[in-house]
Design a protein around this motif. Structure first.
Motif, short mmCIF file in Angstrom:
data_model
loop_
_atom_site.label_atom_id
_atom_site.label_comp_id
_atom_site.label_asym_id
_atom_site.label_seq_id
_atom_site.Cartn_x
_atom_site.Cartn_y
_atom_site.Cartn_z
N VAL A 28 -6.57 -5.22 18.30
CA VAL A 28 -5.47 -4.71 19.11
C VAL A 28 -4.18 -4.81 18.29
O VAL A 28 -3.91 -5.84 17.67
N LEU A 29 -3.41 -3.73 18.29
CA LEU A 29 -2.13 -3.69 17.58
C LEU A 29 -1.02 -3.73 18.61
O LEU A 29 -0.94 -2.87 19.49
N LYS A 30 -0.17 -4.72 18.50
CA LYS A 30 0.98 -4.85 19.40
C LYS A 30 2.24 -4.70 18.55
O LYS A 30 2.66 -5.65 17.89
N GLN A 32 5.28 -4.65 19.16
CA GLN A 32 6.40 -5.54 19.46
C GLN A 32 6.29 -6.88 18.75
O GLN A 32 7.26 -7.63 18.67
N PHE A 33 5.12 -7.19 18.19
CA PHE A 33 4.94 -8.46 17.49
C PHE A 33 4.82 -8.32 15.97
O PHE A 33 4.57 -9.30 15.29
N ARG A 93 -5.29 5.28 19.40
CA ARG A 93 -4.82 5.03 20.77
C ARG A 93 -6.00 5.21 21.71
O ARG A 93 -6.58 6.29 21.79
N VAL A 98 -3.96 1.37 24.91
CA VAL A 98 -3.92 0.26 23.96
C VAL A 98 -4.08 0.81 22.54
O VAL A 98 -4.90 1.68 22.29
N TYR A 159 4.90 -0.24 12.18
CA TYR A 159 5.70 -0.21 13.41
C TYR A 159 6.16 1.22 13.71
O TYR A 159 6.06 1.68 14.85
N ARG A 163 4.90 3.17 17.07
CA ARG A 163 5.86 3.65 18.07
C ARG A 163 5.72 5.16 18.28
O ARG A 163 5.86 5.66 19.39
N GLN A 166 2.72 5.63 20.49
CA GLN A 166 3.03 5.23 21.86
C GLN A 166 3.87 6.28 22.58
O GLN A 166 3.77 6.43 23.79
#
Length: 178
Positions: A28-30, A32-33, A93, A98, A159, A163, A166
């Motif tokens: 999982v790629l987040k 925001q972190f 995605r 997610v 990042y 984004r 997303q």
């Protein structure tokens, strides 16, 4: 070749196999972190560079313009390598929104080649630094700056792409699973 140089080179193939096996699955790629690793690495490497300059047992003359240029070249090359390594990560995605990331074996091979090259070139550069009018300590420090820039730029590139996904847009390096 002395053992202290040979042992790290022998560890590279072992670590390569371990990391390749680990990177076969998606994670999982987040986005925001993604800032966390650079936030840890930047101060640690900065502290390492500063600490080497403060060591009373080491002769660390102030850097001149040529030494700063060596550090800048290390940072620029590290940034380029990090940007490229970030582009080798596949981002998908999932239907539930997610993001999943999977590191490419090409990115890992790039990283291993860079660190093996560093190990092999360090003796050559440090041994000929005076003849080439280079500051040997600046060359050593440039490898740290290289690693720092690689980590930061890889995360920045990932990042930006995450984004974009997303937001519903695509690029050449992103796959959307429907």
């Amino acid at each position: 070749m002395p053992p202290e140089k040979l042992i790290p080179l022998l560890m590279i193939p072992i670590m390569l196999v371990v990391v390749l096996l680990k990177n076969r699955r998606k994670r999982v790629l987040k986005p925001q972190f993604l800032w966390i690793m650079p936030a840890i690495v930047l101060p640690l490497i900065g502290l390492g560079l500063w600490g080497m300059a403060q060591n009373p047992n080491a002769a660390h003359a102030p850097f001149g313009p040529d030494a700063w240029a060596v550090l800048a070249v290390g940072g620029i090359l590290g940034g380029i390598a990090g940007w490229y390594r970030g582009k080798t990560v596949t981002i998908e995605r999932e239907p539930n929104g997610v993001l999943m990331a999977q590191a490419s074996p090409l990115g890992l091979i790039l990283l291993v080649a860079l660190f093996a090259g560093r190990s092999l070139l360090r003796d050559l550069i440090e041994g000929h630094a005076a003849a080439w009018h280079l500051n040997a300590l600046a060359v050593t420090d440039a490898f740290l700056v290289f690693a720092m820039a690689l980590i930061v730029m890889q995360r920045v590139e990932m990042y930006i792409r995450a984004r974009r996904v997303q937001a519903g847009r695509l690029d050449d390096h992103v796959e959307v699973v429907a």
